[in-house]
Each structure stands twice: as C-alpha cells, then as structure tokens.
Design an enzyme around this catalytic site. Sequence first.
Site, PDB file in Angstrom:
ATOM      1  N   TYR A  97       0.351  -1.412 -12.144  1.00 36.23           N
ATOM      2  CA  TYR A  97      -1.063  -1.305 -12.500  1.00 36.23           C
ATOM      3  C   TYR A  97      -1.255  -0.628 -13.861  1.00 36.23           C
ATOM      4  CZ  TYR A  97      -1.199  -2.560  -7.615  1.00 36.23           C
ATOM      5  OH  TYR A  97      -0.976  -3.205  -6.434  1.00 36.23           O
ATOM      6  N   ARG A 108      -5.826   3.497 -15.387  1.00 36.97           N
ATOM      7  CA  ARG A 108      -5.891   4.187 -14.090  1.00 36.97           C
ATOM      8  C   ARG A 108      -6.598   5.547 -14.140  1.00 36.97           C
ATOM      9  NH1 ARG A 108      -2.006   5.669 -11.597  1.00 36.97           N
ATOM     10  NH2 ARG A 108      -2.878   5.255  -9.542  1.00 36.97           N
ATOM     11  N   CYS A 148     -13.728   4.648 -28.109  1.00 37.25           N
ATOM     12  CA  CYS A 148     -15.037   5.294 -28.166  1.00 37.25           C
ATOM     13  C   CYS A 148     -15.703   5.342 -26.794  1.00 37.25           C
ATOM     14  CB  CYS A 148     -15.917   4.576 -29.170  1.00 37.25           C
ATOM     15  SG  CYS A 148     -15.111   4.470 -30.763  1.00 37.25           S
ATOM     16  N   GLY A 185       0.768  -1.240   0.000  1.00 36.67           N
ATOM     17  CA  GLY A 185       0.000   0.000   0.000  1.00 36.67           C
ATOM     18  C   GLY A 185       0.798   1.289   0.000  1.00 36.67           C
ATOM     19  N   GLU A 229       4.109  -6.793   1.686  1.00 35.43           N
ATOM     20  CA  GLU A 229       3.590  -7.109   0.343  1.00 35.43           C
ATOM     21  C   GLU A 229       3.580  -5.864  -0.542  1.00 35.43           C
ATOM     22  OE1 GLU A 229      -0.387  -8.211   1.370  1.00 35.43           O
ATOM     23  OE2 GLU A 229       0.164 -10.118   2.279  1.00 35.43           O
ATOM     24  N   PRO A 230       4.712  -5.196  -0.704  1.00 41.53           N
ATOM     25  CA  PRO A 230       4.688  -3.968  -1.516  1.00 41.53           C
ATOM     26  C   PRO A 230       4.572  -4.281  -3.001  1.00 41.53           C
ATOM     27  CG  PRO A 230       6.935  -4.480  -0.870  1.00 41.53           C
ATOM     28  CD  PRO A 230       6.067  -5.532  -0.232  1.00 41.53           C
ATOM     29  N   GLY A 231       3.788  -3.496  -3.701  1.00 42.32           N
ATOM     30  CA  GLY A 231       3.659  -3.658  -5.151  1.00 42.32           C
ATOM     31  C   GLY A 231       4.012  -2.355  -5.847  1.00 42.32           C
ATOM     32  N   TYR A 247      -9.675   5.416 -11.701  1.00 42.40           N
ATOM     33  CA  TYR A 247      -9.452   6.024 -10.385  1.00 42.40           C
ATOM     34  C   TYR A 247      -9.236   7.525 -10.464  1.00 42.40           C
ATOM     35  CZ  TYR A 247      -7.611   1.217  -9.557  1.00 42.40           C
ATOM     36  OH  TYR A 247      -7.399  -0.124  -9.483  1.00 42.40           O
TER      37      TYR A 247
HETATM   38  C1  LIG Z   1      -2.883  -5.069  -3.996  1.00 42.66           C
HETATM   39  C2  LIG Z   1      -2.352  -5.693  -2.757  1.00 42.66           C
HETATM   40  C3  LIG Z   1      -1.057  -5.431  -2.314  1.00 42.66           C
HETATM   41  C4  LIG Z   1      -0.147  -4.451  -3.015  1.00 42.66           C
HETATM   42  O1  LIG Z   1      -0.589  -3.150  -2.891  1.00 42.66           O
HETATM   43  P1  LIG Z   1       0.339  -1.928  -3.356  1.00 42.66           P
HETATM   44  O2  LIG Z   1      -0.487  -0.749  -3.091  1.00 42.66           O
HETATM   45  O3  LIG Z   1       0.629  -2.133  -4.782  1.00 42.66           O
HETATM   46  O4  LIG Z   1       1.568  -1.973  -2.521  1.00 42.66           O
HETATM   47  C5  LIG Z   1      -0.606  -6.077  -1.203  1.00 42.66           C
HETATM   48  N1  LIG Z   1      -1.396  -6.944  -0.522  1.00 42.66           N
HETATM   49  C6  LIG Z   1      -2.653  -7.223  -0.913  1.00 42.66           C
HETATM   50  C7  LIG Z   1      -3.465  -8.173  -0.117  1.00 42.66           C
HETATM   51  C8  LIG Z   1      -3.177  -6.608  -2.030  1.00 42.66           C
HETATM   52  O5  LIG Z   1      -4.424  -6.860  -2.402  1.00 42.66           O
END
Ligand SMILES: *Cc1c(COP(=O)(O)O)cnc(C)c1O
Length: 445
Positions: free
Chosen positions: A385, A324, A356, A251, A285-287, A328
């Site tokens: 994303y 995005r 379109c 997050g 869990e960083p994305g 969002y």
């Molecule tokens: C989407 C998600 C993440 C990653 O979120 P980021 O905002 O990209 O860091 C981590 N854990 C869970 C459970 C998610 O659904």
Amino acid sequence: MCPTPFRSPIRVSEFFPYRGGELHAEEIAVSRIATAVGTPFYIYSAAAFAAQYRRFAEAFARERPLICYAVKANSNLAVLRVFAGLGAGADVVSEGELRRALAAGMPPQRILFSGVGKTPAELEAAIDAEIHQINIESVPELCRLSEIARVRGRVAPVAIRVNPDVDARTHAKISTGMKENKFGIDLGEVIAAYSLATELPGIEPVGLAVHIGSQLVDLEPYRRAFVRVAGLVRELRANGLAVTRIDLGGGLGIRYRAEDAPEPTSYARLVREIFGSAGLAMTFEPGRVLAGPAGLLVARVIYVKQGAAKRIVIVDAAMNDLIRPALYEAWHDIVPVRLPAADAFFAPADVVGPVCETTDTFAVDRDLPPVAEGDLVAFTAAGAYGAVMSSTYNSRPLVPEVLVAGTRFDVIRARPSYDDMLSLDTVPTWLSEVSPAPARKRGAA
Ligand SMILES: *Cc1c(COP(=O)(O)O)cnc(C)c1O
C-alpha cells in the site's frame, strides 16, 4: 523540549541491515541505489518477500491452502513474478490487476476475483480467463454474472462473500466486515443468495468467502467472523447445498510501530480449530503481511527548518508517494540511511513533504537523530500500500521502484519523464485557435 540521548540501536530487519553504519538492502548500500536512480524511490527485497511468503505458507503446511496474494498491496509485475515463483496465486480486484497477474505468469487456476463493484466488462474478462473463482458480493452481481456466463456458454465457480458483522478493531477506514460496510452479503441473506446461485444458469456455487479488514493485530475478530461463517457452512449443508471451498480472506497485520502482530502459526491454529474437520479446500488472500515488511521508501532531506515551535524536516517524498499517514494516520518508522554517532542526541521533529496540504505530514514530534540537508532517510514497512497508492498530485512524477536480490538491483518501474507526464493531456484545437483574452482593467464593466 530536552534532547534525549541516543538509546536503542536503530534496526530495520535482517533484510535491511546496517553494515559499516550504512543501511543496506540485502547486499547493496541504499545510498548506492539513491545515486543511481535519484530520490525518492521504493526499494524491495526479494528475499524478504520470499521469507514472508514461506512463513505464511509453512504455518498452513497441513492444510496446503491456495494462497492468493492480494495484488492490490503491491502490483508491480516483478513483485507478482516473485510471488508466482514461490507458488502463490493472486487475488485481484479489477481487470487491470487480472491482466497484471496473468502477465506475471500466475496460472488462471490460481486467480480469484474479489470486489464490490465488478463491471460487466470485468466479469467477462474473468470468465474468459477461466479463473479459479469469482467472489460475489451482492445478489444483483450474481444475476449479472449468471447472464454473462450463460451467453458465453460457461459456468463460473462462485463463492458468496459473507458480511459477518464483526468489528475488526482496526482503523475504521480499513474495516470491512461490519453490516454498515459496503462489503459482502449480510449474514441473514447468505442462505437465500446461495440457493439462488444453485438455480441460476452459468453459476456453480462452491463456497463462502470472508474478509473483515486489514492490519488486524488481534485474532479475536477473526475468531468471531470464522465461527459465524462455519455456522453458515453447516446450515447450507443441512439445507442440502454443496459447500466445498472456504476463502478466509487476508488482513493479517504487521509491525509498524509497537504492535504485537500475530504469528501466522497462531492464526493457523485458530483456523484449524474452527475449520479443521469441515473438509473444505481453503484459500487465503494475504497482501500486507507478504509485502509490507519487504519494502522501504527512501527520501532525501531538502531542508531542516527550525520553526518557532519545532524542528521541521522537509523531505523530497510526499503524501502522493506514500499516502498511508495522511489517509489512515498510519505510522512508518523513519530511519537514517547513515547511522548517527553513538553519542548522538535524539530530538523531536515533524517530518513533512513538499505538497501543498497540511496532511502532507509523515510524522509529528518524532524522536529523530540529527539530520541535515542532503541526508537520506528511509520509511520502513512500505512494501504494501505504498507505490500502488501513489499519484502525481502537484504534478510530481511517480517514484521509481527498485527490486534487490542479493548483490543485484533492478529498476522495476522507472520514473516517468516530465514529457511523458505532459503528453497524457490534450489541449483541444478550439482552445489553441483562440488567442488569450486581453486582461481587463480592475473595475471595468
Ligand atoms: C485488501 C483485501 C485483501 C488483502 O488485505 P491485506 O490486509 O493486505 O492482507 C484480501 N482480500 C480482500 C477481499 C481485500 O479487499
């Protein structure tokens, strides 16, 4: 509106520098890649992925947590391989992502499975792969997993995902930690679910998990969620239940526009303050924070339309390539691939794609330097994303992805051909046997 003179230098990041007035990805001119692969396309910098990962990992040098890259942010096999090489594990949310993580060489002991609706087949795949942990989001899911594990004679390590009922203060569509959201088990039911998990066959409860949303630029919601989770850990332990792991989710936000995204070190300080002495093995869990800043979407200007009300720049990328903004209301900086003259004037323009749909709009009244037909532009911070959320809406082929490392670049997902796309459909034989109905005259019965 009055045109405004060019003020601040256009800048992306050290991994996407301007050299000789030309945007580069590391050592390679973006225009050279555009010539080679055609537009639109995504481009990623391997060095930028590595820098983002190291910044995060070094902030937690003391805790040495398991860092499970959230595969859904960017699931290209080559990208996963980059993160695997840096020592990351993977957070997956589907069997497809699990297969990607394994195929990219992520060790199963570093893979965890999240998600609110894992199917029986997905739970079986997770158990068979002997992954590190399965995060459980409901009591029915816990019971289903127990059945599946028992039948297979296995014991699944499980964390219970808590819904801490905290407002992440991010966009409503990427907020996940309020009680009305579908995610996790309500605070008041966690102890009962955890006790149930200790009794069920095939389940070994190891701890709690929490993830309150994405693109958080404020640490306060994290604090409130973590304090609640730490309270639950104490309560579980007071009830004689073993808790050895804590998964603090992802997050962490990045800078898209003018956000003051928190430094990983400030985030780490907060985590330490709350969980420092709890004796828990930590997982993150960083994305977005690992992948977002490492990518660009490059597009070519097809037309510039001077409408009655405004200048409209029509590019060859669209909402199906980068959704995005439509989904969002997200902001991506749009920069020219060739820098304008030093005395160029900025003027507002809408930047739109060819699809379109009115929502196929990347920017409204954006201050842009002069752009002409054929010019290349880049959408910044598109490494997370972006490509993963793309579709073939309007029968537009998925755009290629390119990975740059120093002076080399490789296509890591090719653009499908139109034949490839059409070959996915099947016309049933009964339709090919029928000749087209004759057109009826207007008004005929
Ligand atoms: C989407 C998600 C993440 C990653 O979120 P980021 O905002 O990209 O860091 C981590 N854990 C869970 C459970 C998610 O659904």
